[in-house]
Design an enzyme around this catalytic site. Sequence first.
Site, PDB file in Angstrom:
ATOM      1  N   CYS A   6       0.819  -1.215   0.000  1.00  0.00           N
ATOM      2  CA  CYS A   6       0.000   0.000   0.000  1.00  0.00           C
ATOM      3  C   CYS A   6       0.849   1.260   0.000  1.00  0.00           C
ATOM      4  O   CYS A   6       0.671   2.152  -0.828  1.00  0.00           O
ATOM      5  CB  CYS A   6      -0.927   0.000   1.216  1.00  0.00           C
ATOM      6  SG  CYS A   6      -1.785   1.563   1.444  1.00  0.00           S
ATOM      7  N   LYS A  62      -0.294   5.386  -6.052  1.00  0.00           N
ATOM      8  CA  LYS A  62      -1.397   5.347  -7.031  1.00  0.00           C
ATOM      9  C   LYS A  62      -2.283   6.572  -6.900  1.00  0.00           C
ATOM     10  O   LYS A  62      -2.608   7.236  -7.880  1.00  0.00           O
ATOM     11  CB  LYS A  62      -2.187   4.050  -6.830  1.00  0.00           C
ATOM     12  CG  LYS A  62      -3.446   3.875  -7.662  1.00  0.00           C
ATOM     13  CD  LYS A  62      -4.700   4.378  -6.983  1.00  0.00           C
ATOM     14  CE  LYS A  62      -5.042   3.734  -5.677  1.00  0.00           C
ATOM     15  NZ  LYS A  62      -5.528   2.371  -5.743  1.00  0.00           N
ATOM     16  N   GLU A 120      -6.691   1.658 -13.117  1.00  0.00           N
ATOM     17  CA  GLU A 120      -6.172   2.842 -12.403  1.00  0.00           C
ATOM     18  C   GLU A 120      -4.872   3.326 -13.038  1.00  0.00           C
ATOM     19  O   GLU A 120      -4.714   4.527 -13.311  1.00  0.00           O
ATOM     20  CB  GLU A 120      -5.947   2.502 -10.924  1.00  0.00           C
ATOM     21  CG  GLU A 120      -7.238   2.353 -10.142  1.00  0.00           C
ATOM     22  CD  GLU A 120      -7.024   1.922  -8.698  1.00  0.00           C
ATOM     23  OE1 GLU A 120      -7.913   2.163  -7.879  1.00  0.00           O
ATOM     24  OE2 GLU A 120      -5.954   1.342  -8.387  1.00  0.00           O
TER      25      GLU A 120
END
Length: 602
Positions: free
Chosen positions: A162, A170, A307
């Site tokens: 993450c 991201k 994404e």
Amino acid sequence: MPPVENDTGKSELKSRIQKLIDSNQVIVFSKSYCPYCLKVKDLFKELKVECNVVELDLIEDGTNFQEMLLEMTGQKTVPNVFINKTHVGGCDKTLQAHKDGSLQQLLSGDGEAYDYDLIVIGGGSGGLACSKEAASLGKKVMVLDYVVPTPKGTTWGLGGTCVNVGCIPKKLMHQTALLGTAMQDARKFGWEFEETVKHNWDTMKTAVNNYIGSLNWGYRVALRDKNVTYVNAYAEFLDQHKIKATNKRGKETFYTAAKFVLATGERPRYLGVPGDKEYCITSDDLFSLPYCPGKTLVIGASYVALECGGFLAGLGLDVTVMVRSILLRGFDQDMANRAGEHMEEHGVKFLRKYVPVKVEELEAGTPGRLKVTAKSTETDEVIEGEYNTVLIAVGRDACTDKIGLDKAGVKVNPKNGKIPVNDEEQTSVPHIYAIGDILEGKWELTPVAIQAGRLLARRLYAGSSVKCDYINVPTTVFTPLEYGSCGLSEEKATELYGNDNVEVFHSLFWPLEFTVPGRDNNRCYAKLICNKLDNDRVIGFHYLGPNAGEVTQGFGAAMKCGVTKEQLDGTIGIHPTCAEVFTTLDVTKSSGGDITQAGCCG
């Protein structure tokens, strides 16, 4: 040199003491007048545990006993306690062992003195949350974290996917793309600036990675402050309580623990075709890529694929997405297709029903040139294309196959490497637990891992009974037009309750921010799925539009409280916002009524 008879006498005395230790479940070497010895003896009385007591002040060679115990254990003071042949120590250590549960473990014959109360394997969000919580509850905790470099050699620091190669970079790169759109909108709102606006990949990459570096450092400091031992080494089970830790120089160290938590996460899957590992990258490489990727082929239809493809296109790059079958498998397909259509309308090309069979390098460079050969999933057609970068995003594999789980007896699903657990996150081995992305049938989301890890530590060490709730977990896919959801997809709701028992309320809408620039008129979409058998309770929430995460979070809380359609109808919306659409939905899908909106106050 001491006389031989003394050596013989010492040897006999040591044998006598060892025999006492070996032949008694609990033995306490004590002195009858010692208040600390009395405390320990009273503890065993309370526990209704029979213990053999040797009062050193009441036996003839008590002083020699005490000297020999010093030689055998390094402890001269009394009480000196042994349980099931394991040396526990004095009064303080015995009382502490009772407090932390290890005394009971020794009494039951299950344990020995372990190096740690808890070893957590994996330094991602879940592992860090669990380890810090356990340490704050007074446990001796170790975290092992090791990043195996990608085929391209990319590696990173503490914090897991993450922080380093997932949600954080991201979202920051998605924000970069949104700023590009905002600049285009700005002119329509009266902002005047030079036409030569361009994006610098290196500036963005450096800024993002500097921020990630600060997070890595912060996690290390947090572990130190909580007295968690952090070891940068690869862990592998040797048996149910022992692991081998190998550092990057190949040095091996061995550790034991009473309990373990597996939090090893996942890594991107490769294609298994010629050239994939040699020439392609994954999301593990993209966020710290030292050069702008140029013309990019994204292979996959996962949220990672959409994404990454979305923000790269938002930076002005030529992006093609190659899709084998459907978009966003597992998500509501109506929403997934709308998110994909928006990408297509804004320049992302889609190659549908194709799979790559070979990747070849035409020219090395940063970026170079690659040739991709792909075949149709429906016909014999073969196509070729040239790209600067090929990004593989076809799913992720659990990091469970090389950590010795077979030696520990932990059952793993052989098809996907996932670990089945019960509702306490317990594996097939009672003292080994698992959290996060490696769990069978659970959400692969950072906040879920954090919640599960924290609650697990509290159950293990603070007497809590609260379990992680895996139902109605809100989430957002950060495609260019963001998609937020909570609860069931329309397909799943119909499957579970039947078409006649599900009511779908929906509407297109046009955010006020989009009206002046004149873009994406009635492309945003809101949908509520309600259970007619349960007072129209909301069982599915779906939102496609700006700030989806911020919108979805509050509705996630409402669904946790069991919100109904009537309650949403009775809620006053905040005007003018996108979220207010959920307080005014009145057209059902089954009616076929018009869902376009003409103005902001419809």
